[in-house]
Design a protein around this motif. Structure first.
Motif, PDB file in Angstrom:
ATOM      1  N   ALA A   1      62.065  74.913   4.763  1.00  0.00           N
ATOM      2  CA  ALA A   1      63.118  74.283   5.551  1.00  0.00           C
ATOM      3  C   ALA A   1      64.072  73.434   4.721  1.00  0.00           C
ATOM      4  O   ALA A   1      65.233  73.282   5.084  1.00  0.00           O
ATOM      5  CB  ALA A   1      62.491  73.414   6.647  1.00  0.00           C
ATOM      6  N   SER A   2      63.619  72.854   3.611  1.00  0.00           N
ATOM      7  CA  SER A   2      64.472  71.936   2.860  1.00  0.00           C
ATOM      8  C   SER A   2      63.940  71.743   1.451  1.00  0.00           C
ATOM      9  O   SER A   2      62.854  72.221   1.098  1.00  0.00           O
ATOM     10  CB  SER A   2      64.567  70.583   3.570  1.00  0.00           C
ATOM     11  OG  SER A   2      63.280  70.008   3.697  1.00  0.00           O
TER      12      SER A   2
ATOM     13  N   LEU B   1      72.943  76.307  11.816  1.00  0.00           N
ATOM     14  CA  LEU B   1      71.518  76.473  11.521  1.00  0.00           C
ATOM     15  C   LEU B   1      71.091  77.936  11.542  1.00  0.00           C
ATOM     16  O   LEU B   1      69.908  78.234  11.692  1.00  0.00           O
ATOM     17  CB  LEU B   1      70.674  75.684  12.532  1.00  0.00           C
ATOM     18  CG  LEU B   1      70.858  74.161  12.526  1.00  0.00           C
ATOM     19  CD1 LEU B   1      70.089  73.534  13.680  1.00  0.00           C
ATOM     20  CD2 LEU B   1      70.392  73.571  11.204  1.00  0.00           C
TER      21      LEU B   1
ATOM     22  N   LYS C   1      68.195  79.088   9.484  1.00  0.00           N
ATOM     23  CA  LYS C   1      66.870  78.536   9.793  1.00  0.00           C
ATOM     24  C   LYS C   1      66.305  79.096  11.087  1.00  0.00           C
ATOM     25  O   LYS C   1      65.351  78.547  11.643  1.00  0.00           O
ATOM     26  CB  LYS C   1      66.956  77.004   9.852  1.00  0.00           C
ATOM     27  CG  LYS C   1      67.418  76.422   8.516  1.00  0.00           C
ATOM     28  CD  LYS C   1      67.326  74.925   8.454  1.00  0.00           C
ATOM     29  CE  LYS C   1      67.744  74.438   7.051  1.00  0.00           C
ATOM     30  NZ  LYS C   1      67.641  72.987   6.898  1.00  0.00           N
TER      31      LYS C   1
ATOM     32  N   LEU D   1      62.559  79.793  10.959  1.00  0.00           N
ATOM     33  CA  LEU D   1      61.682  78.711  10.504  1.00  0.00           C
ATOM     34  C   LEU D   1      60.990  78.044  11.688  1.00  0.00           C
ATOM     35  O   LEU D   1      61.564  77.916  12.772  1.00  0.00           O
ATOM     36  CB  LEU D   1      62.477  77.660   9.731  1.00  0.00           C
ATOM     37  CG  LEU D   1      63.075  78.118   8.400  1.00  0.00           C
ATOM     38  CD1 LEU D   1      63.836  76.974   7.752  1.00  0.00           C
ATOM     39  CD2 LEU D   1      61.988  78.629   7.463  1.00  0.00           C
TER      40      LEU D   1
ATOM     41  N   LEU E   1      61.505  71.763  10.810  1.00  0.00           N
ATOM     42  CA  LEU E   1      62.876  71.296  10.639  1.00  0.00           C
ATOM     43  C   LEU E   1      62.899  69.775  10.621  1.00  0.00           C
ATOM     44  O   LEU E   1      61.971  69.118  11.095  1.00  0.00           O
ATOM     45  CB  LEU E   1      63.755  71.809  11.784  1.00  0.00           C
ATOM     46  CG  LEU E   1      63.833  73.326  11.985  1.00  0.00           C
ATOM     47  CD1 LEU E   1      64.698  73.634  13.205  1.00  0.00           C
ATOM     48  CD2 LEU E   1      64.382  74.007  10.748  1.00  0.00           C
TER      49      LEU E   1
ATOM     50  N   GLU F   1      67.708  68.141  12.870  1.00  0.00           N
ATOM     51  CA  GLU F   1      67.891  69.575  13.098  1.00  0.00           C
ATOM     52  C   GLU F   1      67.168  70.015  14.367  1.00  0.00           C
ATOM     53  O   GLU F   1      67.672  70.850  15.119  1.00  0.00           O
ATOM     54  CB  GLU F   1      67.390  70.356  11.888  1.00  0.00           C
ATOM     55  CG  GLU F   1      68.278  70.203  10.662  1.00  0.00           C
ATOM     56  CD  GLU F   1      67.629  70.764   9.406  1.00  0.00           C
ATOM     57  OE1 GLU F   1      68.371  71.160   8.502  1.00  0.00           O
ATOM     58  OE2 GLU F   1      66.379  70.780   9.323  1.00  0.00           O
TER      59      GLU F   1
END
Length: 492
Positions: free
Chosen positions: A29-30, A394, A397, A400, A405, A409
């Motif tokens: 996610a990041s 988004l 994502k 995901l 998140l 988000e």
């Protein structure tokens, strides 16, 4: 200059309580990269990060979750306190797991809030300053989101932590509580407590903070004394465009199923209570199509409880004189009949999204008013869901897990879930919690245009003064403690 004078002129370097050097963390996610971040005893830091910039990864690292981390040095204080969205969600889920309502034949309020505070007698003054005396005997599940935040902060302080890290601590708090919390934390900082604020808006940074860092796109760009970093930033808290960039064209084509004069909501002498504790009584409210309504009031006064009555998520909705879309509650309609024409975002709904599912599934579930997706969506529904994720920035994502998140988000995904079915009534309870300034402004601009085009009627709860836009036609203000006027309804 003599050697003695040279020695006197050199300050002994402080040993940092927290040191993150050469750190890299990556999840699906990041990502997060920190060259050097050192926090010394007695400092008060603000870490500013936009929605989705990697703040949730930093919070996980502070919580001791080092699984996704590679670092040259990662030193955390042994007595580190953390108040985060994820931590509060874990507490809520533990409370649900221990819910004995079915065995008690009455609602189980959960663990009394005071039981979460070890050694609370030592912090009687903080309990008073944070206005928590009246909630210590109240069950955790009966706390408002703001009260739960303050209890979580006090619980960490009662443990005697060296460093206290707070993720968006002012979100969900009324203005008076924000001032009281900032004042209380300032006193603790003066007493030697080291503080780390994880924020999305520089306006939320307490004026007495000593140091500042900017987190953008997963990278810490600047660190140093607050005045120096403000100059380097040019007074800006961020530079990225808002993720929320939906246009009102996505809501056009809504079929209105009520006459222009028929109220969407009609509540007469409404009341609510939890167990024997009264929340409010004698509340009357009518909302007609296009009568966009703002609700304000201090934490714990009953704003979210009123929303639960309207949405059918409070058992007393059937005992109230309440009509929704022209139909009396308790007249044989199901909760699905009610929610079919509503789009809802609230802290309660957010907390209840603890099931497995990806971002796309959560958005599409809005078409079925379910928490989770339990039937196969059509190809058209999947395309529509992806379109909303695209409009919210988004799209990458979609697959995901929702729970992976960032909190901001997740909030955007829930907004898409509420909007996907083009609702006649849009019920938004603190919808911008966890969002940065750019996304907050983008959402409010979108709602203003939605109101101008009469695409949906908006019921909006907010503590933030900067969200009181002119399109609200009436303003319901809760005034607890004022026996003469406990509620005030203002029309524009």
């Amino acid at each position: 200059m003599t050697p003695e004078a040279i020695g006197d002129s050199m300050e002994t370097p402080k040993k940092p309580l927290l040191s993150l050097r050469g750190l890299k963390a990556q999840t699906a996610a990041s990502s997060l990269a920190i060259d050097n971040l050192e926090v010394c005893a007695g400092e008060a830091w603000g870490i500013l990060g936009e929605t989705g910039a990697g703040m949730e990864l930093l919070a996980r690292i502070l919580a001791g979750d080092l699984a996704p981390v590679r670092a040259g040095a990662c030193v955390l204080p042994r007595e580190l306190g953390l108040v985060s969205f994820a931590g509060q969600q874990e507490r809520f889920e533990r409370e649900l797991k221990n819910d004995d309502t079915d065995f008690l034949n009455r609602p189980d309020p959960g663990t009394p809030a005071g039981r979460l505070l070890a050694g609370k007698q030592t912090h009687r003054e903080l309990v008073r300053l944070l206005r928590l005396e009246h909630v210590l005997d109240r069950g955790y599940r009966y706390l408002s989101s703001g009260e739960a935040m303050k209890i979580a902060i006090l619980a960490e302080l009662c443990r005697g932590v060296q460093l206290l890290a707070l993720e968006h601590p002012f979100d969900g708090l009324d203005p008076a509580s924000c001032r009281e919390l900032a004042r209380s934390l300032s006193r603790l900082h003066d007493g030697g407590l080291t503080l780390l604020f994880l924020l999305s808006d520089i306006a939320d940074l307490p004026h007495w903070c000593t140091h500042l860092a900017l987190l953008q796109d997963g990278l810490i760009h600047f660190t140093g004394p607050v005045d120096v970093i403000r100059i380097l930033m040019g007074g800006s808290g961020g530079r990225r465009q808002a993720l929320f960039r939906a246009g009102t064209a996505a809501l056009r084509g809504t079929d209105s199923q009520a006459g222009a004069d028929e109220p969407l909501i009609a509540l007469r002498n409404g009341f609510a209570r939890y167990g024997e504790v009264a929340v409010f009584s004698g509340l009357s409210l009518s909302i007609r199509p296009g009568e966009h309504t703002l609700i304000t009031g201090p934490n714990g006064c009953g704003k979210s409880t009123l929303v639960q009555l309207i949405t059918g998520d409070h058992p007393l909705c059937y005992q109230n004189d309440l009509c929704i879309f022209g139909r009396r509650r308790g007249g044989g309609e199901t909760i699905w009949d009610v929610k079919r024409h509503m789009g809802i975002v609230s802290n309660d709904l957010h907390r209840c999204h603890r099931i497995n599912g990806n971002a796309l599934a959560v958005v599409i579930s809005g078409l079925f008013d379910s928490i989770g997706l339990y039937q196969r969506p059509t190809s058209e529904q999947r395309v529509l869901g992806r379109s909303w994720l695209e409009w919210l920035g988004l799209a990458d994502k979609a697959a995901l897990p929702f729970r992976r998140l960032s909190y901001g988000e997740q909030r955007l995904v829930l907004l898409a879930r509420a909007l996907i079915k083009k609702p006649r009534l849009l019920v938004l309870d603190e919808p911008t919690e966890g969002l940065d300034k750019a996304n907050r402004r983008a959402l409010l601009d979108f709602l203003e245009q939605t109101a101008a085009e009469q695409l949906s009627t908006i019921l909006y709860i907010s503590h933030r003064q900067d969200e009181h836009r002119p399109f609200f036609r009436q303003h319901l203000e809760f005034r607890p403690g004022d026996d003469a006027i406990p509620f005030r309804l203002l029309h524009r």
